[in-house]
Design a protein around this motif. Structure first.
Motif, short mmCIF file in Angstrom:
data_model
loop_
_atom_site.label_atom_id
_atom_site.label_comp_id
_atom_site.label_asym_id
_atom_site.label_seq_id
_atom_site.Cartn_x
_atom_site.Cartn_y
_atom_site.Cartn_z
N GLY B 113 0.81 -1.21 0.00
CA GLY B 113 0.00 0.00 0.00
C GLY B 113 0.84 1.26 0.00
O GLY B 113 0.53 2.23 -0.69
N GLN B 114 1.93 1.25 0.77
CA GLN B 114 2.81 2.43 0.82
C GLN B 114 3.44 2.67 -0.54
O GLN B 114 3.53 3.79 -1.02
CB GLN B 114 3.89 2.22 1.88
CG GLN B 114 3.38 2.30 3.29
CD GLN B 114 3.00 3.72 3.66
OE1 GLN B 114 3.74 4.65 3.45
NE2 GLN B 114 1.81 3.88 4.21
N GLU B 116 2.29 1.66 -3.41
CA GLU B 116 1.26 2.08 -4.38
C GLU B 116 0.87 3.53 -4.17
O GLU B 116 0.58 4.23 -5.13
CB GLU B 116 0.06 1.15 -4.28
CG GLU B 116 0.41 -0.24 -4.78
CD GLU B 116 -0.72 -1.24 -4.65
OE1 GLU B 116 -1.73 -0.92 -4.00
OE2 GLU B 116 -0.58 -2.34 -5.21
N ALA B 117 0.88 3.97 -2.91
CA ALA B 117 0.56 5.38 -2.66
C ALA B 117 1.60 6.28 -3.33
O ALA B 117 1.25 7.31 -3.90
CB ALA B 117 0.51 5.64 -1.16
N THR B 118 2.87 5.88 -3.29
CA THR B 118 3.88 6.73 -3.94
C THR B 118 3.66 6.78 -5.45
O THR B 118 3.91 7.80 -6.08
CB THR B 118 5.32 6.23 -3.68
OG1 THR B 118 5.52 4.97 -4.34
CG2 THR B 118 5.62 6.10 -2.20
N VAL B 119 3.15 5.68 -6.01
CA VAL B 119 2.87 5.68 -7.45
C VAL B 119 1.64 6.54 -7.74
O VAL B 119 1.65 7.38 -8.64
CB VAL B 119 2.64 4.23 -7.95
CG1 VAL B 119 2.20 4.24 -9.40
CG2 VAL B 119 3.91 3.41 -7.79
N ALA B 120 0.59 6.34 -6.93
CA ALA B 120 -0.65 7.07 -7.18
C ALA B 120 -0.47 8.57 -6.97
O ALA B 120 -1.24 9.36 -7.48
CB ALA B 120 -1.76 6.54 -6.27
N LEU B 121 0.56 8.95 -6.19
CA LEU B 121 0.82 10.38 -5.98
C LEU B 121 1.87 10.90 -6.94
O LEU B 121 2.33 12.04 -6.80
CB LEU B 121 1.27 10.62 -4.53
CG LEU B 121 0.17 10.44 -3.49
CD1 LEU B 121 0.76 10.33 -2.10
CD2 LEU B 121 -0.82 11.59 -3.56
N HIS B 122 2.28 10.06 -7.87
CA HIS B 122 3.21 10.48 -8.91
C HIS B 122 4.54 10.95 -8.34
O HIS B 122 5.20 11.82 -8.91
CB HIS B 122 2.59 11.59 -9.78
CG HIS B 122 1.19 11.28 -10.20
ND1 HIS B 122 0.90 10.36 -11.17
CD2 HIS B 122 0.00 11.72 -9.74
CE1 HIS B 122 -0.42 10.27 -11.31
NE2 HIS B 122 -0.98 11.08 -10.45
N LEU B 123 4.91 10.42 -7.19
CA LEU B 123 6.16 10.88 -6.57
C LEU B 123 7.35 10.40 -7.39
O LEU B 123 7.35 9.27 -7.88
CB LEU B 123 6.27 10.33 -5.14
CG LEU B 123 5.21 10.85 -4.18
CD1 LEU B 123 5.38 10.21 -2.81
CD2 LEU B 123 5.29 12.37 -4.07
N PRO B 124 8.37 11.24 -7.55
CA PRO B 124 9.58 10.78 -8.23
C PRO B 124 10.15 9.57 -7.50
O PRO B 124 10.08 9.49 -6.27
CB PRO B 124 10.53 11.98 -8.12
CG PRO B 124 9.67 13.14 -7.79
CD PRO B 124 8.47 12.62 -7.09
N ARG B 125 10.70 8.66 -8.25
CA ARG B 125 11.13 7.40 -7.64
C ARG B 125 12.17 7.57 -6.55
O ARG B 125 12.12 6.90 -5.52
CB ARG B 125 11.67 6.47 -8.72
CG ARG B 125 10.59 5.58 -9.25
CD ARG B 125 11.20 4.51 -10.06
NE ARG B 125 10.80 4.69 -11.44
CZ ARG B 125 10.79 3.69 -12.32
NH1 ARG B 125 11.20 2.51 -11.96
NH2 ARG B 125 10.40 3.90 -13.54
N PHE B 127 12.69 10.16 -4.61
CA PHE B 127 12.05 10.70 -3.42
C PHE B 127 11.26 9.62 -2.70
O PHE B 127 11.29 9.49 -1.48
CB PHE B 127 11.14 11.87 -3.79
CG PHE B 127 10.38 12.43 -2.63
CD1 PHE B 127 10.95 13.37 -1.79
CD2 PHE B 127 9.08 12.00 -2.36
CE1 PHE B 127 10.26 13.88 -0.71
CE2 PHE B 127 8.38 12.50 -1.28
CZ PHE B 127 8.97 13.45 -0.45
N VAL B 132 10.08 7.92 1.68
CA VAL B 132 8.92 7.15 2.11
C VAL B 132 9.33 5.73 2.53
O VAL B 132 9.06 5.29 3.64
CB VAL B 132 7.84 7.09 1.00
CG1 VAL B 132 6.69 6.20 1.44
CG2 VAL B 132 7.33 8.49 0.69
#
Ligand SMILES: Nc1ncnc2c1ncn2[C@@H]1O[C@H](COP(=O)(O)OP(=O)(O)OP(=O)(O)O)[C@@H](O)[C@H]1O
Ligand SMILES: [Mg+2]
Lengths: 224, 239, 269
Positions: B113-114, B116-125, B127, B132
């Protein structure tokens, strides 16, 4: 660093073949030391662990200290200590027996921690349930606690055996002719280090890999 | 005991060498562990295979053999490492191989889930990893890191076998010249134990700091000094 | 079909902001989505209903690129998620292209998935700093504004662990909104909450739905809520869309027996 012989760049198969029997003989010594040492660790570890958990005055703190001390110091120095100190008290063993003993004692301290973590992994509810069943104490241990401890402890003990197998190489320092000592002797005598040391490394790898596989298979069988 | 007293400064010099080797080797082991863990988690098969090969090679055979190999065989290939470099290299790669499994397990312990949240928030990899995943994985790694550090201290005694004048090596020298091996080795064992306690204490301090950095409550769970109540009740032993 | 969608884009009739065509997905040999077509118009509020395991979550995950379809096309605004146009033809594209293409989409998860080591404010602010490239101050004041909108300004310095489930979910909503998505996906955002906390989250969603022209795709089991905010309802069953229409029709006078059966089961709960 002294003079280094510059022979032996390339692998010599016929030389490798000729030293294989000697190395295998060394491996046999290695395996014997491992198995005997592991037996000591297996039994001694359980005893140390129970002693530590029993909350006896003096004895339990002592067991705790022994475990931590042995786990906190290098096996090499423990081995030297045993090897040079025992004769002072008139106890004279062969290097092999001394080495195996030291290996087993060091292993026992590590095994004690594995037994302890396996025992503490049993939920407290199991103890409480055992209490309500009004089983005799031996029944609690043998019918309820130990059967739950083994599945957790055995894989860890299996890994301990493999670790001890690799530690036997240290016995070469007290003139036990196990595989590494044999390999080094061959190097000293022939000025060829490449083949004996590489082969010793590979033989170590094969045995520990096979053992790990066997342990995993047994583990999986138990799990299902 | 008295006979050993004049040699104490000599032994302390050995302590310094031992600690230097220990720290240098752990400083090598940690990046090695991360690199191997990443290789093992890589989407590329060749990387996974290479990582697995290195790990299995170092874990499968004995560190003593590896040390001798680096000392006696590598020069034959024109690689002339000083004994210290060879020792640090072998210890670092060896322990790094073991620790890579800890790193991998800790990274994997972060829930999907964590990630996937970084993906869904479009965070740079980068970062996502640095800010996270890592802050959540690092606290999990610290207690095993404490074990690894003490293990490395013990491990470092092996370098005395390739003529490095560490604590163990100097113990041997004194024992030979004095003929009272028992006292010397007993003393040296105690010194090692004291060093192990110090390292365990240092890791507890480190754990507090990492927990604070990662935004966790800063209680340490690692180390020798945390006494937990045993779950085995006293009556189990008939009382 | 490719020509058709490309043409639709160039024509003046407003194309859907999200379009899925012929989506198929198998997990371990089991068909989970079977030839699904879905359109979402700009600003439309679309509710997905259907029994457990029918593939609703999978559709949402596909819309933001967390799951890749085995077959089919997904278009977000003018970009295809897993394809790019080369010489007028669609060719498969990789992760890198997908990262750009899915940028207009935001998602709120059933389990919140807040970052536990960040405060509520940091959870909202940091993605804005990283993705919108705002200064920390600018992002911080916008984040505070969002937290105020979801009623959490006084809790902004708490960590997720110190917040209730409903509060956490509201932070998660603010966090997604911070990135100014054009499409928002909500996957059963109240299902992990204690019953008494459901209301506060639904209220936030309801206000949001009425106030924005953002397109929303919601999976929900709250039929009254769906009836209130949705422009259209899709009924899923066994990986297929079995019925589609305005809530007044699908939820009140469903045509398909499967929908009727499902609604009866939900109401009997
Ligand atoms: N990663 C996965 N691996 C294997 N099977 C999966 C995976 N994700 C989903 N599935 C399966 O796909 C089917 C559809 O799942 P999905 O989560 O989309 O259903 P849903 O409609 O959201 O159900 P619910 O209402 O329970 O959330 C389920 O049977 C599920 O077990
Ligand atoms: Mg779902």
């Amino acid at each position: 660093m002294g003079l280094r012989p510059m022979t032996g760049f390339s692998w010599d198969w016929s030389f490798a073949w000729s030293i294989l029997p000697a190395l295998l003989k060394g491996l046999a010594v290695t395996v014997q030391a491992t198995l005997a040492g592991f037996l000591i660790a297996f039994v001694g570890g359980l005893a140390l662990c129970l002693l530590r958990l029993a909350r006896l005055p003096l004895l339990s703190p002592l067991a705790w200290f022994v475990i931590e001390f042995l786990r906190g110091t290098p096996f090499l120095v423990q081995l030297y200590f045993t090897f040079y100190v025992l004769p002072n008290y008139g106890i004279i063993f062969s290097p092999f027996i001394t080495g195996t003993l030291a290996l087993g004692i060091y292993g026992a301290a590590r095994a004690a921690e594995f037994y302890r973590s396996a025992l503490e992994a049993i939920p407290p509810g199991q103890w409480e349930a055992a209490l309500t069943l009004k089983l005799p104490l031996s029944g609690v241990w043998f019918r309820i606690i130990l059967p739950q401890m083994w599945p957790v402890a055995l894989p860890m003990l299996g890994n301990l055996m493999i670790a001890m197998f690799k530690d036997t190489a240290v016995l070469s320092t007290i003139t036990v002719l196990e595989m590494v000592a044999v390999a080094k002797d061959i190097g000293v005598q022939t000025f060829r280090y490449l083949e004996p040391l590489t082969m010793a490394g590979i033989l170590f790898w094969c045995v520990s890999y096979l053992t790990a596989r066997v342990i995993r298979t047994v583990e999986e069988k138990h799990a299902s | 005991m008295g006979a050993v007293a004049p040699y104490v400064p000599f032994l302390l010099g050995g302590v310094q060498v031992t600690l230097q080797i220990t720290f240098a080797a752990i400083a090598l082991a940690v990046p090695v562990a991360f690199i191997l863990a990443f290789a093992r988690m890589s989407p590329f098969r060749a990387m996974r295979w290479a990582g697995g090969f290195v790990i299995e090679t170092f874990r499968g055979s004995s560190a003593v053999v590896q040390l001798f190999w680096a000392f006696y065989v590598l020069p034959l290939f024109g690689i002339n490492l000083s004994p210290v470099a060879a020792g640090i290299l072998v210890l670092g790669l060896n322990e790094g191989s073991y620790f890579s499994e800890v790193v991998r397990a800790s990274l994997r312990s972060i829930s999907a889930g964590q990630r996937e949240a970084t993906v869904a928030l479009h965070l740079p990899r980068f970062f996502a990893f640095r800010s996270v995943i890592l802050p959540q994985a690092l606290p999990v790694m610290i207690p095993p890191f404490g074990n690894a550090l003490v293990l490395m201290l013990k491990f470092s005694a092996l370098v005395s076998l390739v003529t490095i004048q560490d604590l163990s090596f100097r113990a041997g020298l004194i024992a030979t010249s004095l003929g009272t091996s028992g006292t010397v080795y007993g003393l040296v064992l105690c010194i090692y134990f004291a060093l192990a306690l110090m390292l365990a204490g240092a890791v507890m301090v480190l754990e507090r700091r990492v927990n604070r950095w990662a935004g966790r409550d800063d209680t340490a769970r690692s180390g020798f000094f945390t006494r937990r109540q045993s779950s085995v009740p006293p009556w189990a032993f008939g009382r | 079909m490719q020509a058709e969608t490309a043409g639709a884009r160039q024509s003046s009739t407003p194309a859907g902001i999200l379009e899925m065509r012929g989506i198929r997905k198998e997990f371990d040999g089991r068909v989970v989505l079977d030839d699904v077509d879905l359109d979402l118009a700009a600003g439309e509020k679309l509710a997905l209903i259907g029994p457990s395991g029918s593939g609703k979550t999978t559709v949402l995950r596909m819309a933001i690129g967390l799951t890749k379809p085995d077959a089919g096309l997904i278009r977000i605004e003018d970009k295809y998620l897993w394809h790019e146009q080369r010489d007028g033809r669609l060719v498969p594209a990789g992760e890198k292209h997908a990262r750009v293409a899915r940028r207009p989409v935001g998602m709120v998860f059933q389990q919140f998935n807040l970052f536990p080591h960040f405060t509520a404010l940091e959870n909202v602010r940091e993605p804005m700093v990283q993705v919108l490239r705002l200064s920390r101050d600018e992002a911080g004041s916008r984040a505070m504004e969002l937290l105020r909108k979801v009623g959490l300004s006084e809790h902004c310095h708490k960590r997720p662990g110190q917040l209730s489930g409903g509060q956490q979910q509201r932070v998660a909503i603010a966090r997604s909104l911070g990135l100014e998505p054009k499409i928002m996906l909500f996957d059963e955002v109240t299902s992990a909450l204690d019953p008494e906390l459901v209301g506060e989250v639904l209220r936030v969603l309801r206000d949001l739905a009425h106030a924005t022209d953002m397109a929303m795709l919601l999976v929900t089991h709250e039929m009254n809520f769906a009836a209130d905010i949705a422009d259209r309802v899709l009924m899923f069953d066994a990986g297929k869309i079995v019925e589609s229409g305005p809530p007044s029709q699908v939820l009140v006078t469903p045509r398909m027996p499967r929908t009727r059966q499902f609604l009866r089961a939900v109401n009997d709960r």
